[in-house]
Design an enzyme around this catalytic site. Structure first.
Site: not given
Length: 352
Positions: A111, A143, A298
């Protein structure tokens, strides 16, 4: 009890002590005497837990070496069912914790990197920046930090990860949003973790099916769990890659209200989702020591990775493929807008 300062330590004095502005720090190497308990106060770098000395001064627990073990005990002693979020209680994850919290299972999170929150810092076993070959995995976006918290947070700030005792391997392949995603870099990350972990979590997607990634997944010995959906332009005619590659478990998300498939499918109705999981209003860790709420596939992908870790830890003699098939077999079929989906359920045979 005496504790050693391991990094610059915030000290709060004054009334009320635990929430007072800080004007003092202790340097690494100092030894201080505290009462051995942890107290909740205003957060510093995303950590609300503080030590206290006889004079009533408070010391940030994140800067003290013995914090992790005591933090775990603090969480267990102060555990409250009514503080658990919907995505934990609705599917019996908290019941799984009676037998396992994911110990012994390795998850690679490919990520944007990760901020080293106290929520899971002890679980991070390796870090690699695939953009420059270093071990600097600073998260410029937030994120990756959010995804990591969903998988492995230990309960600080009431953020409970699905499998808080898994071993984490942080792989940075994204720097900033404008940098995009390099298929070769992603493939290198998959290859790197292929024989090192049980699960690879990929909470992002590409519109094109790149052969280099497809090959990496085909040769991967770990189970790749990838996000499907979330095309805000609503122009996509096909789904996300690598989620749609053979060998991946493609995950979509559903929401809190009536568990509707509004997050993945209001954006994309291309099919190809293997499983849908909670992905709406999920509170988790974020960049720069902050916490934040986010929604989407996600979040659901991280949720599924955590559940798979629990199942694997509970049944270490079984392969990840067998664990995946067990999870899919336990899922329930729901229909929305003429489309059928498999909604996650934890296999009941293993819930205590």
């Amino acid at each position: 009890m005496k504790v050693t300062v391991t990094k610059y330590l915030n000290v709060r004095v004054g009334e009320p002590s635990i929430n007072a502005p800080n004007y003092q720090y202790l340097v690494p190497g100092c030894v201080i005497e505290v009462d051995g308990k942890l107290y909740e106060g205003e957060p510093f770098h995303g950590n609300t837990l503080w030590y206290k000395d006889k004079a009533g001064n408070y010391y940030w627990s994140g800067g003290i070496g013995t914090t992790q073990q005591i933090t775990k005990r603090f969480i267990e002693d102060n555990f409250r069912f009514d503080k658990l979020p919907w995505h934990i209680t609705d599917f019996g994850v908290h019941e799984k914790w009676k037998t396992t919290r994911g110990e012994g299972i390795n998850i690679a999170i490919i990520d944007s990197g990760c901020h080293a929150h106290d929520n899971f810092i002890a679980q991070i076993k390796s870090k690699k920046n695939f953009l420059n070959g270093s071990t600097d995995v600073k998260d410029n976006i937030g994120h990756g930090s959010h995804v990591t918290g969903i998988i492995a947070s230990n309960g600080i700030n009431n953020i409970f990860g699905i499998a808080p005792e898994v071993n984490l391997h942080i792989g940075k392949v994204i720097n900033r949003d404008s940098d995009g995603l390099n298929p070769t870099v992603i493939a290198q990350a998959i290859d790197h973790y292929s024989d090192k972990v049980d699960i690879i979590n990929i909470s992002f997607g590409l519109m094109e099916n790149h052969k280099v990634i497809q090959k990496a997944i085909k040769n991967c010995n770990a189970l790749v769990v990838a996000a499907h959906g979330n095309d805000k332009t609503q122009k996509r005619k096909q789904g996300n890659y690598p989620a749609l590659n053979e060998g991946c478990l493609a995950v979509g998300s559903f929401g809190l209200t009536n568990h509707k498939i509004k997050l993945s499918n209001q954006l994309i109705r291309a099919g190809g989702i293997d499983l849908v999981a909670p992905g709406e209003n999920i509170l988790s860790t974020y960049k720069d020591g902050k916490i934040d709420t986010d929604s989407g596939s996600s979040m659901a992908t991280a949720y599924v990775s955590g559940v798979l870790a629990l199942l694997k830890s509970e049944q270490p003699f079984r392969s990840m493929q067998e664990i995946k098939e067990e999870l899919l077999a336990a899922s329930s079929i729901i229909t929305e807008a003429t489309m059928n989906y498999q909604k996650i359920n934890l296999p009941k045979d293993h819930i205590v």
